[in-house]
Design a protein around this motif. Structure first.
Motif, mmCIF file in Angstrom:
data_model
loop_
_atom_site.group_PDB
_atom_site.id
_atom_site.type_symbol
_atom_site.label_atom_id
_atom_site.label_comp_id
_atom_site.label_asym_id
_atom_site.label_seq_id
_atom_site.Cartn_x
_atom_site.Cartn_y
_atom_site.Cartn_z
ATOM 1 N N GLY A 108 0.970 -1.013 0.010
ATOM 2 C CA GLY A 108 -0.210 0.058 -0.071
ATOM 3 C C GLY A 108 1.048 1.392 -0.066
ATOM 4 N N THR A 109 0.670 2.239 0.973
ATOM 5 C CA THR A 109 1.548 3.481 0.488
ATOM 6 C C THR A 109 2.596 3.249 1.600
ATOM 7 N N ASP A 110 2.819 1.957 2.815
ATOM 8 C CA ASP A 110 4.027 1.821 3.712
ATOM 9 C C ASP A 110 5.275 1.464 2.257
ATOM 10 N N PRO A 111 6.547 2.148 2.611
ATOM 11 C CA PRO A 111 7.581 1.702 1.520
ATOM 12 C C PRO A 111 8.239 0.229 1.476
ATOM 13 N N VAL A 112 8.227 -0.198 0.374
ATOM 14 C CA VAL A 112 8.584 -1.496 -0.056
ATOM 15 C C VAL A 112 10.132 -1.769 -0.141
ATOM 16 N N THR A 113 10.837 -2.575 0.094
ATOM 17 C CA THR A 113 12.393 -3.279 -0.871
ATOM 18 C C THR A 113 11.465 -4.515 -0.780
ATOM 19 N N VAL A 114 12.268 -4.329 -2.538
ATOM 20 C CA VAL A 114 12.272 -5.682 -2.941
ATOM 21 C C VAL A 114 13.051 -6.308 -3.759
ATOM 22 N N TYR A 115 13.750 -7.205 -3.289
ATOM 23 C CA TYR A 115 15.232 -8.239 -3.705
ATOM 24 C C TYR A 115 14.967 -9.125 -4.933
ATOM 25 N N ALA A 126 14.853 -3.701 -17.103
ATOM 26 C CA ALA A 126 13.537 -4.200 -17.506
ATOM 27 C C ALA A 126 12.566 -4.128 -16.957
ATOM 28 N N LEU A 127 13.495 -5.133 -15.462
ATOM 29 C CA LEU A 127 11.580 -5.327 -14.559
ATOM 30 C C LEU A 127 11.175 -4.247 -13.878
ATOM 31 N N GLU A 128 12.991 -3.458 -13.625
ATOM 32 C CA GLU A 128 12.093 -1.694 -13.000
ATOM 33 C C GLU A 128 10.732 -0.987 -13.805
ATOM 34 N N ASP A 129 12.040 -1.037 -15.156
ATOM 35 C CA ASP A 129 10.934 -0.443 -16.262
ATOM 36 C C ASP A 129 8.952 -0.651 -16.117
ATOM 37 N N ALA A 130 8.962 -2.439 -16.406
ATOM 38 C CA ALA A 130 7.856 -2.857 -16.188
ATOM 39 C C ALA A 130 6.947 -2.424 -15.285
ATOM 40 N N THR A 131 7.686 -2.381 -14.253
ATOM 41 C CA THR A 131 6.909 -2.301 -12.541
ATOM 42 C C THR A 131 7.161 -0.874 -12.033
ATOM 43 N N GLN A 132 7.893 0.215 -12.562
ATOM 44 C CA GLN A 132 8.274 1.032 -11.658
ATOM 45 C C GLN A 132 8.324 1.205 -10.177
ATOM 46 N N VAL A 133 9.586 0.202 -10.054
ATOM 47 C CA VAL A 133 9.316 -0.175 -8.414
ATOM 48 C C VAL A 133 10.774 -0.464 -8.195
ATOM 49 N N HIS A 134 11.744 0.492 -7.900
ATOM 50 C CA HIS A 134 13.029 0.458 -7.192
ATOM 51 C C HIS A 134 13.972 -0.494 -7.144
ATOM 52 N N LEU A 135 14.443 -2.010 -7.820
ATOM 53 C CA LEU A 135 14.796 -2.936 -7.389
ATOM 54 C C LEU A 135 15.957 -3.145 -6.475
ATOM 55 N N SER A 136 15.941 -3.709 -6.459
ATOM 56 C CA SER A 136 17.667 -4.051 -4.708
ATOM 57 C C SER A 136 18.019 -5.224 -5.246
ATOM 58 N N VAL A 137 19.006 -6.048 -5.688
ATOM 59 C CA VAL A 137 19.906 -7.262 -5.756
ATOM 60 C C VAL A 137 19.857 -7.727 -4.420
ATOM 61 N N SER A 138 19.744 -8.691 -4.318
ATOM 62 C CA SER A 138 19.937 -9.615 -3.372
ATOM 63 C C SER A 138 21.797 -10.087 -2.729
ATOM 64 N N VAL A 146 11.426 -13.667 -6.279
ATOM 65 C CA VAL A 146 11.933 -11.970 -5.832
ATOM 66 C C VAL A 146 11.802 -12.680 -3.803
ATOM 67 N N ARG A 147 11.823 -11.787 -3.483
ATOM 68 C CA ARG A 147 11.734 -11.419 -2.028
ATOM 69 C C ARG A 147 11.741 -9.719 -1.814
ATOM 70 N N SER A 148 10.524 -9.748 -1.002
ATOM 71 C CA SER A 148 9.756 -7.947 -0.376
ATOM 72 C C SER A 148 10.208 -7.720 0.772
ATOM 73 N N VAL A 149 10.102 -6.709 1.041
ATOM 74 C CA VAL A 149 10.489 -6.472 2.774
ATOM 75 C C VAL A 149 9.985 -5.453 2.837
ATOM 76 N N ILE A 150 9.176 -4.988 4.150
ATOM 77 C CA ILE A 150 7.788 -3.598 4.333
ATOM 78 C C ILE A 150 8.718 -3.555 5.685
ATOM 79 N N ARG A 151 8.869 -3.081 6.021
ATOM 80 C CA ARG A 151 10.326 -3.096 7.578
ATOM 81 C C ARG A 151 9.105 -2.196 8.417
ATOM 82 N N SER A 152 8.200 -1.413 7.751
ATOM 83 C CA SER A 152 7.458 -0.405 8.591
ATOM 84 C C SER A 152 6.650 -1.152 9.479
#
Length: 181
Positions: A108-115, A126-138, A146-152
């Protein structure tokens, strides 16, 4: 003479009867002892047979467990090969995009880190362009996915193949006929 003969015969008959009684008692006692010995030997034989049976069943179960473990490992090696083949397809790229979008929707509105996995680093742009999400390489290799972290909210959304394989490996049990499993 006849009286003495009659008394002698009576004594002999009496002695014969006594000996016959002793013989019958001895015969009955010997029969009882042999029956008791037969019962004891039968019990010992059954016990030895049961012990041998239990030992062989344990050995069979041990061998069966070893073979099942070898087969299980082989199955999951093949599954891992299939995963690596899948990771080379467009369907895998679509899977990654769906996982990323799903994690963003869930956050939702919480920040998410996608690995993404290190092996997918070439697909990052290509994945960032397709999803408009900044990705991190694990830094940790999790095979793919994919692993995603919602720290909040202290939430980990783990769509990694490593975790899914491990979960399936842990749950996997051989089931079949003839009491196998």
């Amino acid at each position: 003479m006849e009286q003495a003969r009659a008394e002698g015969n009576a004594i002999i008959d009496s002695h014969r009867e006594a000996l016959d009684k002793v013989f019958e008692d001895h015969k009955a006692e010997a029969l009882r002892q042999s029956e008791t010995r037969i019962k004891a030997e039968t019990t010992n034989a059954k016990l030895a047979l049961n012990q041998a049976l239990a030992k062989s069943q344990l050995e069979i179960k041990r061998k069966q467990g070893k073979i099942q473990q070898e087969l299980k490992d082989k199955i999951f090696e093949e599954a891992q090969d299939l995963i690596h083949a899948f990771m080379k397809t467009e369907a895998y790229d679509d899977f990654l995009i769906r996982c990323i979008r799903s994690a963003v929707r869930f956050a939702g509105t919480d920040p998410v880190t996608v690995y993404i996995n290190l092996s997918d680093e070439k697909k990052k742009t290509a994945l960032e362009d397709a999803t408009q999400v900044h990705l991190s390489v694990s830094a940790e290799d999790f095979i793919g996915g994919v692993r995603s972290v919602i720290r909040s909210r202290n939430i980990l959304i783990d769509n990694s193949f490593q975790t899914q394989l491990k979960d399936q490996y842990d749950k996997f049990i051989f089931e079949g006929g003839d009491g196998i499993g």
